[in-house]
Motif scaffolding. Structure first.
Motif, PDB file in Angstrom:
ATOM      1  N   HIS A   6       0.910  -1.212  -0.123  1.00 14.90           N
ATOM      2  CA  HIS A   6      -0.019   0.050  -0.179  1.00 14.90           C
ATOM      3  C   HIS A   6       0.791   1.245   0.148  1.00 14.90           C
ATOM      4  O   HIS A   6       0.361   2.293  -0.150  1.00 14.90           O
ATOM      5  N   LYS A   7       2.377   1.247   0.009  1.00 13.70           N
ATOM      6  CA  LYS A   7       3.006   2.414   0.002  1.00 13.70           C
ATOM      7  C   LYS A   7       3.050   2.716  -1.405  1.00 13.70           C
ATOM      8  O   LYS A   7       3.048   2.032  -2.126  1.00 13.70           O
ATOM      9  N   HIS A   8       3.186   4.173  -1.449  1.00 10.90           N
ATOM     10  CA  HIS A   8       3.388   4.750  -2.844  1.00 10.90           C
ATOM     11  C   HIS A   8       4.685   4.356  -3.257  1.00 10.90           C
ATOM     12  O   HIS A   8       5.776   4.116  -2.494  1.00 10.90           O
ATOM     13  N   PRO A   9       4.519   3.753  -4.716  1.00 10.12           N
ATOM     14  CA  PRO A   9       5.901   3.166  -4.908  1.00 10.12           C
ATOM     15  C   PRO A   9       7.024   4.104  -4.935  1.00 10.12           C
ATOM     16  O   PRO A   9       8.270   3.626  -4.744  1.00 10.12           O
ATOM     17  N   ASP A  10       6.879   5.274  -4.880  1.00  8.86           N
ATOM     18  CA  ASP A  10       8.278   6.256  -4.711  1.00  8.86           C
ATOM     19  C   ASP A  10       8.631   6.493  -3.250  1.00  8.86           C
ATOM     20  O   ASP A  10       9.883   6.781  -2.969  1.00  8.86           O
ATOM     21  N   ASP A  11       7.668   5.885  -2.305  1.00 16.68           N
ATOM     22  CA  ASP A  11       8.209   6.114  -0.844  1.00 16.68           C
ATOM     23  C   ASP A  11       8.482   4.586  -0.395  1.00 16.68           C
ATOM     24  O   ASP A  11       8.892   4.387   0.794  1.00 16.68           O
ATOM     25  N   ARG A  12       8.317   3.337  -0.981  1.00 13.21           N
ATOM     26  CA  ARG A  12       7.964   1.982  -0.579  1.00 13.21           C
ATOM     27  C   ARG A  12       9.353   1.757   0.084  1.00 13.21           C
ATOM     28  O   ARG A  12       9.745   1.093   1.053  1.00 13.21           O
ATOM     29  N   ALA A  13      10.554   2.031  -0.787  1.00 13.11           N
ATOM     30  CA  ALA A  13      12.131   1.555  -0.586  1.00 13.11           C
ATOM     31  C   ALA A  13      12.330   2.047   0.728  1.00 13.11           C
ATOM     32  O   ALA A  13      12.980   1.435   1.604  1.00 13.11           O
ATOM     33  N   ARG A  14      11.783   3.403   1.003  1.00 14.43           N
ATOM     34  CA  ARG A  14      12.516   4.180   2.001  1.00 14.43           C
ATOM     35  C   ARG A  14      11.764   3.564   3.483  1.00 14.43           C
ATOM     36  O   ARG A  14      12.593   3.595   4.449  1.00 14.43           O
ATOM     37  N   VAL A  15      10.544   3.556   3.133  1.00 13.77           N
ATOM     38  CA  VAL A  15       9.696   3.048   4.561  1.00 13.77           C
ATOM     39  C   VAL A  15      10.331   1.450   4.836  1.00 13.77           C
ATOM     40  O   VAL A  15      10.246   1.110   5.921  1.00 13.77           O
ATOM     41  N   GLU A  60      16.253  -3.724  13.751  1.00 17.32           N
ATOM     42  CA  GLU A  60      17.538  -4.186  14.121  1.00 17.32           C
ATOM     43  C   GLU A  60      17.910  -3.423  15.425  1.00 17.32           C
ATOM     44  O   GLU A  60      18.643  -4.065  16.322  1.00 17.32           O
ATOM     45  N   THR A  61      17.531  -2.259  15.770  1.00 16.07           N
ATOM     46  CA  THR A  61      18.197  -1.288  16.653  1.00 16.07           C
ATOM     47  C   THR A  61      17.287  -1.230  17.766  1.00 16.07           C
ATOM     48  O   THR A  61      17.701  -0.911  18.908  1.00 16.07           O
ATOM     49  N   GLY A  62      15.937  -1.177  17.470  1.00 13.85           N
ATOM     50  CA  GLY A  62      14.843  -0.887  18.419  1.00 13.85           C
ATOM     51  C   GLY A  62      14.718   0.792  18.840  1.00 13.85           C
ATOM     52  O   GLY A  62      13.902   0.987  19.735  1.00 13.85           O
ATOM     53  N   GLN A  63      15.418   1.466  18.039  1.00 16.94           N
ATOM     54  CA  GLN A  63      15.554   2.771  18.389  1.00 16.94           C
ATOM     55  C   GLN A  63      14.254   3.437  18.027  1.00 16.94           C
ATOM     56  O   GLN A  63      13.617   3.191  17.097  1.00 16.94           O
ATOM     57  N   PRO A  64      13.886   4.569  18.494  1.00 17.12           N
ATOM     58  CA  PRO A  64      12.789   5.332  18.097  1.00 17.12           C
ATOM     59  C   PRO A  64      12.810   5.966  16.562  1.00 17.12           C
ATOM     60  O   PRO A  64      14.164   5.950  16.191  1.00 17.12           O
ATOM     61  N   PHE A  65      11.823   5.889  15.733  1.00 21.47           N
ATOM     62  CA  PHE A  65      11.828   6.200  14.556  1.00 21.47           C
ATOM     63  C   PHE A  65      10.592   6.952  14.088  1.00 21.47           C
ATOM     64  O   PHE A  65       9.819   6.906  14.648  1.00 21.47           O
ATOM     65  N   SER A  66      10.746   7.603  12.759  1.00 23.89           N
ATOM     66  CA  SER A  66       9.439   8.142  12.386  1.00 23.89           C
ATOM     67  C   SER A  66       9.602   8.370  10.812  1.00 23.89           C
ATOM     68  O   SER A  66      10.753   8.176  10.232  1.00 23.89           O
ATOM     69  N   SER A  67       8.591   8.658  10.160  1.00 21.32           N
ATOM     70  CA  SER A  67       8.598   8.741   8.560  1.00 21.32           C
ATOM     71  C   SER A  67       7.268   9.516   8.270  1.00 21.32           C
ATOM     72  O   SER A  67       6.215   9.314   8.775  1.00 21.32           O
ATOM     73  N   VAL A  68       7.359  10.259   7.092  1.00 21.86           N
ATOM     74  CA  VAL A  68       6.137  10.833   6.534  1.00 21.86           C
ATOM     75  C   VAL A  68       6.114  10.293   5.013  1.00 21.86           C
ATOM     76  O   VAL A  68       7.091  10.459   4.524  1.00 21.86           O
ATOM     77  N   HIS A  69       5.124   9.605   4.733  1.00 22.18           N
ATOM     78  CA  HIS A  69       4.992   8.969   3.637  1.00 22.18           C
ATOM     79  C   HIS A  69       3.683   8.781   3.042  1.00 22.18           C
ATOM     80  O   HIS A  69       2.862   8.815   3.596  1.00 22.18           O
TER      81      HIS A  69
END
Length: 228
Positions: free
Chosen positions: A67-76, A85-94
């Protein structure tokens, strides 16, 4: 310290702000990702954001990525892999394309949870926030100019409230109080404070959810440009 007086606004704005103080439910949903199975647990709001009825499908990582936009899929995908892997806090706008083929913009924020026995990250959990402007085109077609303006102001204030609820782990009324306090501090309408705050996480060049420190700084000095 006594806050400056908020400028007087038309009755429509005053009525709108009173309604938002009690508030309709902002577009915020919770999720949990089981890293062993790849299955997601969604609150009802996240199903709706993706165009499904609550419980209609079993959310999995492949479904999410489809369901991710093709231009954003790899980044997400990369973001989720690093978080696992890290368990660290994360965020994204996509962007996503929901089950009805509509494009929506989501902000996602979260962190990992570790197994105390092994120390391995076993799940990710956090929030989705729908930052798509609500029904703008429908309002433009069907409403008068004043009703259209009211709907747009309401949408941006709801989005800003949702962000503050997530960042400060608070409820709707305290979140709105933070917007009102910033409004008093800057001596500008609440809708302008909300618009600037929304720009921090949904502007065209934004790819990460702002940190709590960035939002603290903005609320303490809302008259200063966010990019300053």
């Amino acid at each position: 310290m006594t806050s400056p007086t908020t400028p007087s606004e038309p009755p429509l704005d005053e009525t709108l702000e009173e309604v938002l103080a009690g508030g309709a439910r902002p577009p915020v949903g919770r999720y949990r990702l089981d890293l062993a199975t790849g299955e997601w647990a969604w609150s009802d709001e996240v199903y709706v954001m993706h165009g499904f009825d609550p419980g209609q499908i079993v959310p999995t990582t492949p479904l999410m990525l489809s369901h991710k936009h093709p231009d954003d899929r790899a980044r997400v995908d990369g973001l989720l892999r690093r978080a696992a892997e890290t368990g660290q806090p994360f965020s994204s706008v996509h962007r996503i394309r929901n089950a009805h083929g509509m494009t929506r913009t989501l902000a996602v924020t979260g962190q990992g949870r570790r197994d105390p026995a092994t120390g391995r990250v076993t799940e990710l959990f956090g929030y989705f926030i729908d930052v798509t402007e609500s029904h703008r085109e429908a309002a433009a077609r069907d409403a008068t100019a004043s009703i259209q303006a009211s709907a747009e102001r309401r949408a941006v204030i709801e989005q800003a409230k949702g962000v503050l609820m997530v960042v400060y782990s608070t409820e709707e009324e305290p979140a709105f109080d933070l917007l009102r306090q910033a409004s008093n501090l800057a001596n500008v309408p609440v809708r302008d404070i909300a618009q600037t705050l929304v720009h921090l996480f949904s502007g065209p060049d934004v790819t990460a959810f702002p940190t709590r420190e960035a939002i603290d700084k903005f609320l303490d000095n809302p008259v200063e440009s966010p990019d300053a």
